[in-house]
Design a protein around this motif. Structure first.
Motif, short mmCIF file in Angstrom:
data_model
loop_
_atom_site.label_atom_id
_atom_site.label_comp_id
_atom_site.label_asym_id
_atom_site.label_seq_id
_atom_site.Cartn_x
_atom_site.Cartn_y
_atom_site.Cartn_z
N GLY A 65 0.81 -1.22 0.00
CA GLY A 65 0.00 0.00 0.00
C GLY A 65 0.83 1.27 0.00
O GLY A 65 0.39 2.30 -0.50
N SER A 66 2.05 1.20 0.55
CA SER A 66 2.86 2.43 0.66
C SER A 66 3.29 2.93 -0.70
O SER A 66 3.30 4.14 -0.97
CB SER A 66 4.11 2.17 1.50
OG SER A 66 3.74 1.74 2.78
N SER A 115 1.33 5.08 6.15
CA SER A 115 2.07 4.71 7.36
C SER A 115 2.88 5.89 7.90
O SER A 115 3.17 6.84 7.18
CB SER A 115 3.01 3.53 7.05
OG SER A 115 4.09 3.98 6.27
C1 LIG Z 1 -7.48 1.13 9.65
C2 LIG Z 1 -7.03 1.02 8.23
C3 LIG Z 1 -7.90 1.38 7.21
C4 LIG Z 1 -7.49 1.27 5.88
N1 LIG Z 1 -8.40 1.57 4.91
C5 LIG Z 1 -8.02 1.46 3.61
C6 LIG Z 1 -8.98 1.70 2.56
O1 LIG Z 1 -10.16 2.00 2.81
N2 LIG Z 1 -8.57 1.58 1.28
C7 LIG Z 1 -7.30 1.25 0.95
O2 LIG Z 1 -6.99 1.21 -0.24
N3 LIG Z 1 -6.36 0.96 1.92
C8 LIG Z 1 -6.71 1.06 3.24
N4 LIG Z 1 -5.81 0.75 4.23
C9 LIG Z 1 -4.49 0.28 3.86
C10 LIG Z 1 -3.39 1.29 4.14
O3 LIG Z 1 -3.45 2.36 3.24
C11 LIG Z 1 -2.07 0.51 4.04
O4 LIG Z 1 -2.03 -0.39 5.13
C12 LIG Z 1 -0.87 1.42 4.12
O5 LIG Z 1 -0.81 2.27 3.00
C13 LIG Z 1 0.44 0.59 4.16
O6 LIG Z 1 0.45 -0.37 3.14
P1 LIG Z 1 0.71 -1.91 3.48
O7 LIG Z 1 -0.12 -2.30 4.64
O8 LIG Z 1 0.56 -2.67 2.21
O9 LIG Z 1 2.23 -1.95 3.98
P2 LIG Z 1 3.52 -1.89 3.05
O10 LIG Z 1 3.37 -0.81 2.04
O11 LIG Z 1 3.82 -3.27 2.57
O12 LIG Z 1 4.61 -1.43 4.12
C14 LIG Z 1 5.08 -2.32 5.14
C15 LIG Z 1 5.96 -1.52 6.09
O13 LIG Z 1 7.09 -0.99 5.36
C16 LIG Z 1 7.18 0.43 5.52
N5 LIG Z 1 7.62 1.06 4.28
C17 LIG Z 1 7.17 0.77 3.02
N6 LIG Z 1 7.78 1.57 2.12
C18 LIG Z 1 8.63 2.38 2.82
C19 LIG Z 1 9.54 3.42 2.45
N7 LIG Z 1 9.68 3.79 1.17
N8 LIG Z 1 10.24 4.02 3.44
C20 LIG Z 1 10.09 3.66 4.74
N9 LIG Z 1 9.24 2.67 5.15
C21 LIG Z 1 8.53 2.05 4.20
C22 LIG Z 1 5.76 0.86 5.85
O14 LIG Z 1 5.77 2.07 6.58
C23 LIG Z 1 5.24 -0.30 6.69
O15 LIG Z 1 5.63 -0.17 8.04
C24 LIG Z 1 -6.19 0.82 5.57
C25 LIG Z 1 -5.32 0.44 6.59
C26 LIG Z 1 -5.72 0.52 7.91
C27 LIG Z 1 -4.78 0.09 8.98
#
Ligand SMILES: Cc1cc2nc3c(=O)[nH]c(=O)nc-3n(C[C@H](O)[C@H](O)[C@H](O)COP(=O)(O)OP(=O)(O)OC[C@H]3O[C@@H](n4cnc5c(N)ncnc54)[C@H](O)[C@@H]3O)c2cc1C
Length: 412
Positions: free
Chosen positions: A134-135, A373
């Motif tokens: 998602g990031s 995040s």
């Molecule tokens: C309560 C909640 C509601 C949500 N609602 C929605 C929604 O309605 N629609 C939707 O589309 N998404 C939604 N999300 C998803 C949310 O946007 C993602 O969880 C978030 O963007 C992180 O993506 P990921 O979980 O895939 O983690 P990843 O992107 O896989 O990241 C994993 C870890 O690596 C770190 N990281 C990744 N890249 C970097 C970088 N370049 N530099 C430093 N650190 C990095 C991140 O900070 C994280 O700690 C929701 C999440 C939560 C918790």
């Protein structure tokens, strides 16, 4: 225009006469524990606000709003705190998606969807994050291929809050695999409940099932449902992220009622300490003081950053500072709640408690993920607020189809 004080008095009287006052021991509203019944209730309440002229206060009149300055919304929200409100409409429908359509949508999209959201007919959800991450939002691999009439959507989105009972989604998809990463994306409006869209619910560690994963199988999307320009979805996405940071950082002018979890405000924690018989414990009083300070700082930081962005003294990306603070603040308050509740947070007698503090603690990491995040907020602050060098990216300048990834998109 009605004076702010007159508006406040009128709001107070209307709320008292028309909305349900919550009992003092009412469970805090929990955005993560909602179902279809809550959605129907929220729609009914939103309609009631709309009919009385108290919905969409900061949206333009031509799209169903009232065209009022943000201080009026703030006053209404303050007055509404003791009452049941349609909080489900706040995020993402009214605070993130509606303002994105307002800023970037066509006139027809604005006229069709904004009044429908404001009057309580349409709940929306975001299809942004994907199983591959998602990031790195610009790295989406869900694809939309033009077949001459429509775009055909294929792929999967995940972590979509409330998708199973929502009506529409805003969805970022890849439309050009030959372009570089940020330039082959398009933002679409997707009707959720239609053939080709499969919505699965996901059970979380705290037992809730509001998150969803969607699978798209040749879902036809009309060209009229493109928001902004084809292959310029990143610009729309940037605008959406701006509104998302405002919403999750607590500075959106479009939120009505206190959004987010009401648990772990200073009042909630004082009540928790009282219920645990620990209000006189000096250590607990110290923790309560910390929560009070955090809450006060958050309010003041919000006012300062919102004013700074409005005056162009701060870049729009400064909302990342609020988003970061809200995330860290949420974690700290969950920790403090756990310490106050002590063993009551992990074991309780049936009928005595619903274990809200313990469940909230299990979910606490979400504060640092939802809405982007905290690590990503630190990146934005360093690169786009402080102007520090950008982090290296192996995919910069490369056609997206050549970027290495684990799971190639269906059409790559
Ligand atoms: C309560 C909640 C509601 C949500 N609602 C929605 C929604 O309605 N629609 C939707 O589309 N998404 C939604 N999300 C998803 C949310 O946007 C993602 O969880 C978030 O963007 C992180 O993506 P990921 O979980 O895939 O983690 P990843 O992107 O896989 O990241 C994993 C870890 O690596 C770190 N990281 C990744 N890249 C970097 C970088 N370049 N530099 C430093 N650190 C990095 C991140 O900070 C994280 O700690 C929701 C999440 C939560 C918790």
């Amino acid at each position: 225009m009605e004076t702010l004080e007159d508006f406040r008095q009128r709001s107070r009287a209307w709320l008292a006469g028309n909305m349900r006052r919550l009992p003092p021991d009412a469970e805090p509203w929990n955005a993560m524990r909602v179902d279809e019944g809550d959605a129907e209730r929220a729609k009914a309440l939103q309609r009631k606000l709309f009919q009385a002229g108290f919905a969409g206060l900061c949206f333009p009149k031509e799209y169903g709003g009232r065209g009022l300055p943000r201080v009026y919304q703030k006053a209404f929200t303050e007055e509404s705190r003791p009452y049941e409100m349609p909080l489900l409409f706040n995020t993402p429908t009214l605070t993130i998606i509606a303002p994105t359509i307002l800023d970037m949508g066509t006139e027809a999209q604005k006229r069709r969807h904004l009044p429908a959201m404001i009057r309580g007919d349409e709940l929306w959800v975001q299809f942004m994050s994907e199983p591959s991450g998602g990031s790195d939002l610009a790295g989406v691999i869900t694809s939309a291929r033009f077949d001459g009439d429509n775009y055909l959507l294929n792929g999967s989105k995940i972590w979509s809050s409330y998708a199973y009972f929502s009506d529409y989604a805003i969805c970022l998809a890849r439309t050009d695999w030959d372009a570089v990463k940020h330039q082959g994306l398009t933002m679409f409006i997707v009707k959720i409940h239609q053939p080709g869209v499969t919505v699965n619910r996901i059970r979380q560690s705290d037992g809730n099932v509001e998150f969803c994963q969607e699978f798209f199988d040749d879902v036809p999307l009309a060209p009229e449902d493109v928001i902004g320009k084809v292959n310029d979805g990143w610009t729309v996405g940037q605008r959406l992220l701006f509104h998302e940071r405002s919403a999750t950082g607590g500075s959106s002018p479009y939120a009505s009622g206190t959004a987010g979890r009401r648990i772990e405000t200073i009042d909630d924690l004082v009540n928790l300490a009282r219920a645990a018989g620990r209000l006189d414990d000096p250590r607990i009083r110290e923790l309560l003081a910390e929560v009070y300070v955090l809450q006060t700082v958050q309010g003041q930081a919000t006012d300062r950053i919102v004013a700074g962005i409005a005056a162009e003294a701060l870049p729009a990306t400064s909302g990342a500072m609020l988003r970061l603070f809200t995330g860290l603040n949420g974690l700290r308050r969950s920790d403090i709640a756990l310490e106050i509740a002590s063993s009551d947070a992990v074991a309780w007698d049936a009928g005595e408690s619903d274990g809200a503090t313990g469940k909230s603690y299990i979910f606490r990491q979400a504060w640092c993920l939802g809405g982007g995040s905290t690590e990503m907020q630190r990146n934005i602050i360093s690169e786009r607020v402080l102007g520090m060098p950008r982090e290296p990216a192996a995919d910069r300048g490369m056609p997206f189809k050549d970027v290495r990834r684990n799971a190639p998109g269906k059409e790559a």
